[in-house]
Enzyme design. Structure first.
Site, PDB file in Angstrom:
ATOM      1  N   CYS A  49       0.827  -1.202   0.000  1.00 37.94           N
ATOM      2  CA  CYS A  49       0.000   0.000   0.000  1.00 37.94           C
ATOM      3  C   CYS A  49       0.861   1.252   0.000  1.00 37.94           C
ATOM      4  O   CYS A  49       1.056   1.909   1.029  1.00 37.94           O
ATOM      5  CB  CYS A  49      -0.969   0.032   1.171  1.00 37.94           C
ATOM      6  SG  CYS A  49      -2.242   1.310   0.951  1.00 37.94           S
ATOM      7  N   ASP A 100       1.459 -10.026  -1.680  1.00 36.11           N
ATOM      8  CA  ASP A 100       2.590  -9.128  -1.492  1.00 36.11           C
ATOM      9  C   ASP A 100       3.949  -9.760  -1.775  1.00 36.11           C
ATOM     10  O   ASP A 100       4.929  -9.039  -1.958  1.00 36.11           O
ATOM     11  CB  ASP A 100       2.597  -8.589  -0.056  1.00 36.11           C
ATOM     12  CG  ASP A 100       1.420  -7.678   0.242  1.00 36.11           C
ATOM     13  OD1 ASP A 100       0.764  -7.225  -0.715  1.00 36.11           O
ATOM     14  OD2 ASP A 100       1.157  -7.424   1.432  1.00 36.11           O
ATOM     15  N   LYS A 110       1.259  -3.484  -4.296  1.00 33.10           N
ATOM     16  CA  LYS A 110       1.018  -4.543  -3.306  1.00 33.10           C
ATOM     17  C   LYS A 110      -0.127  -4.096  -2.401  1.00 33.10           C
ATOM     18  O   LYS A 110       0.080  -3.480  -1.346  1.00 33.10           O
ATOM     19  CB  LYS A 110       2.297  -4.810  -2.512  1.00 33.10           C
ATOM     20  CG  LYS A 110       3.429  -5.369  -3.374  1.00 33.10           C
ATOM     21  CD  LYS A 110       4.663  -5.665  -2.553  1.00 33.10           C
ATOM     22  CE  LYS A 110       5.821  -6.148  -3.423  1.00 33.10           C
ATOM     23  NZ  LYS A 110       5.565  -7.419  -4.124  1.00 33.10           N
ATOM     24  N   ALA A 117      -6.524  -4.835  -2.957  1.00 33.45           N
ATOM     25  CA  ALA A 117      -7.254  -4.770  -4.228  1.00 33.45           C
ATOM     26  C   ALA A 117      -6.566  -5.608  -5.292  1.00 33.45           C
ATOM     27  O   ALA A 117      -7.229  -6.251  -6.117  1.00 33.45           O
ATOM     28  CB  ALA A 117      -7.363  -3.317  -4.682  1.00 33.45           C
ATOM     29  N   CYS A 147      -5.487   2.074  -4.700  1.00 33.32           N
ATOM     30  CA  CYS A 147      -5.022   2.719  -3.483  1.00 33.32           C
ATOM     31  C   CYS A 147      -5.955   3.888  -3.178  1.00 33.32           C
ATOM     32  O   CYS A 147      -5.825   4.956  -3.796  1.00 33.32           O
ATOM     33  CB  CYS A 147      -3.586   3.199  -3.658  1.00 33.32           C
ATOM     34  SG  CYS A 147      -2.864   3.832  -2.140  1.00 33.32           S
TER      35      CYS A 147
END
Length: 415
Positions: free
Chosen positions: A165, A302, A310, A313, A345
């Site tokens: 994120c 991730d 990463k 979503a 994001c």
């Protein structure tokens, strides 16, 4: 008691968002599948909610559930850690359980938050004004510090990419600044955003809206500033600063509040395995998500070495692709499915407004909604509702249950 030489059709390493969603999607395709989830974590967290915990919007406990309550019906769960991979023999080593064999292996172990990479940080986290929304137990401390700070210097840091994120470091900044703005403290409280990266955000289309909020809050934006050490008791942070010619120097900054995002890497067991690429991430094809050398191994989430963001979503879109391709490998589906690099994001720029960044490989914009409803490059109240209300519900009741709403994969006809 150890259980050596167990064998399963599919083994999924990791029962986080990616692992649970993939397991649920696979079991919808093959209800009688012999599927084992391996993960030592007894608790599961909705990590996108921690930014809002740190802003006093979400209750901390609402982001946590028992892992046992989330295991899909029909799946088995082994709460243990993987200690090694033997892909040539289709098996892995599990602490206390010996060898486990598989026909198909799916890897989604998440990543490692490397707090120790910043000298002095582990010993001062949670005290001396040092906090991070990247930990469940520290997000409430972020809100405590934000409310208490009436004057002084607040530093918000971001390490080099990749991290999970990439917008989360900025979200902490904007939400804190919005609180101080509402309390008429901006000016007395001076915020700085210090990022190791050369730009504010990796997808240029979203930068203008974010820069307006940087200016609105009077934030000092410091690019190419990497946090290398923290002295909590002295309230000093040390940064390595790189100029445009690549020369480096060190700068100290005093702080009253310090929000830290640690450097991040693949888990040690993966980095040290034959499954890793040269950077230590899982070496998969970016579209099929199949391992480049071992055809019966797939990866998502991730830990994979692809260029997508990463985020949860991304995992929501990846899980059906992997589920379909594994089902096809088992002879239960037709044609390959492909992932387009989608990630999202929701950049929370103030309480009540979000810049909803959605993009695929290469930074290509990939909006889920028509522009008249949500224009992703501009702050939106509807996007705030989506973040605060819609996405948590979709996570717990859709994604983790194998519902592929707005995520059903497209497949090609078999060659």
């Amino acid at each position: 008691m150890s259980e050596p030489n167990l064998s399963h059709d599919v083994v999924i390493v990791g029962a986080g968002a990616a692992g649970l969603a993939t397991a649920a999607s696979l079991l919808k395709r093959i209800p009688d599948l012999d599927l084992l989830l391996v993960d030592p974590a007894k608790e599961h967290f909705y990590q996108p909610g921690w930014t809002l915990v740190g802003a006093g919007v979400f209750d901390q406990a609402s982001t946590r559930r028992k892992t046992a309550t989330l295991i899909p019906r029909g799946a088995k769960w082994l709460p243990a850690a993987v200690t090694g991979f033997e892909p040539e023999h289709n098996r892995l080593q599990i602490a206390g359980h010996g060898q486990v064999s598989y026909r198909q292996l799916i890897l989604c172990p998440g990543l490692k938050l490397d707090w120790a990479a910043i000298d002095g940080l582990p010993s001062t986290l949670g005290q001396n004004g040092v906090t991070s929304n990247y930990r469940y137990d520290l997000a409430p401390y972020t809100w405590e510090l934000t409310r208490a700070l009436k004057q002084g210097r607040a530093l918000f840091t971001q390490p080099g990419m990749p991290i999970k994120c990439a917008g989360a470091p900025q979200k902490a900044l904007y939400l804190a600044c919005d609180h101080w703005r509402r309390k008429n403290r901006l000016g007395a409280v001076k915020a700085e955003f210090l990022t190791a990266n050369p730009s504010l955000f990796g997808v240029p289309a979203y930068v203008p809206a974010l820069r307006r909020y940087i200016d609105r809050y009077g934030v000092d934006l410091c690019l190419r500033h990497r946090l290398v050490a923290v002295d909590g008791p002295s309230r000093q942070a040390l940064f390595e600063v790189t100029d445009e010619e690549g020369r480096t120097l060190q700068q100290e900054r005093r702080f009253d509040m310090l929000h830290v995002v640690p450097p991040q890497c693949a888990p040690d067991v993966l980095r040290q395995s034959p499954l890793a690429d040269t950077a230590g991430w899982l070496d998969v094809d970016p579209h099929s998500l199949r391992h480049r050398r071992y055809a019966n191994i797939h990866g998502l989430g991730d830990a994979i070495g692809t260029s997508n963001a990463k985020t949860v979503a991304a995992a929501r879109k990846q899980a059906p692709v992997v589920a379909h391709n594994v089902a096809a490998a088992l002879g239960e589906a037709q044609g390959p499915a492909s992932y387009d690099g989608y990630g999202a994001c929701p950049l929370t720029v103030e309480r009540g407004r979000i810049v909803l960044a959605e993009f695929g490989y290469g930074g290509t914009l990939a909006p889920s909604f028509p522009q008249w409803l949500i224009k992703g490059t501009e702050p939106s109240r509807l996007a705030w509702w989506l973040k605060a209300k819609g996405l948590p519900w979709l996570y717990w009741h859709g994604m983790l249950k194998g519902h592929e709403w707005l995520a059903r994969p497209t497949t090609a006809d078999p060659a």
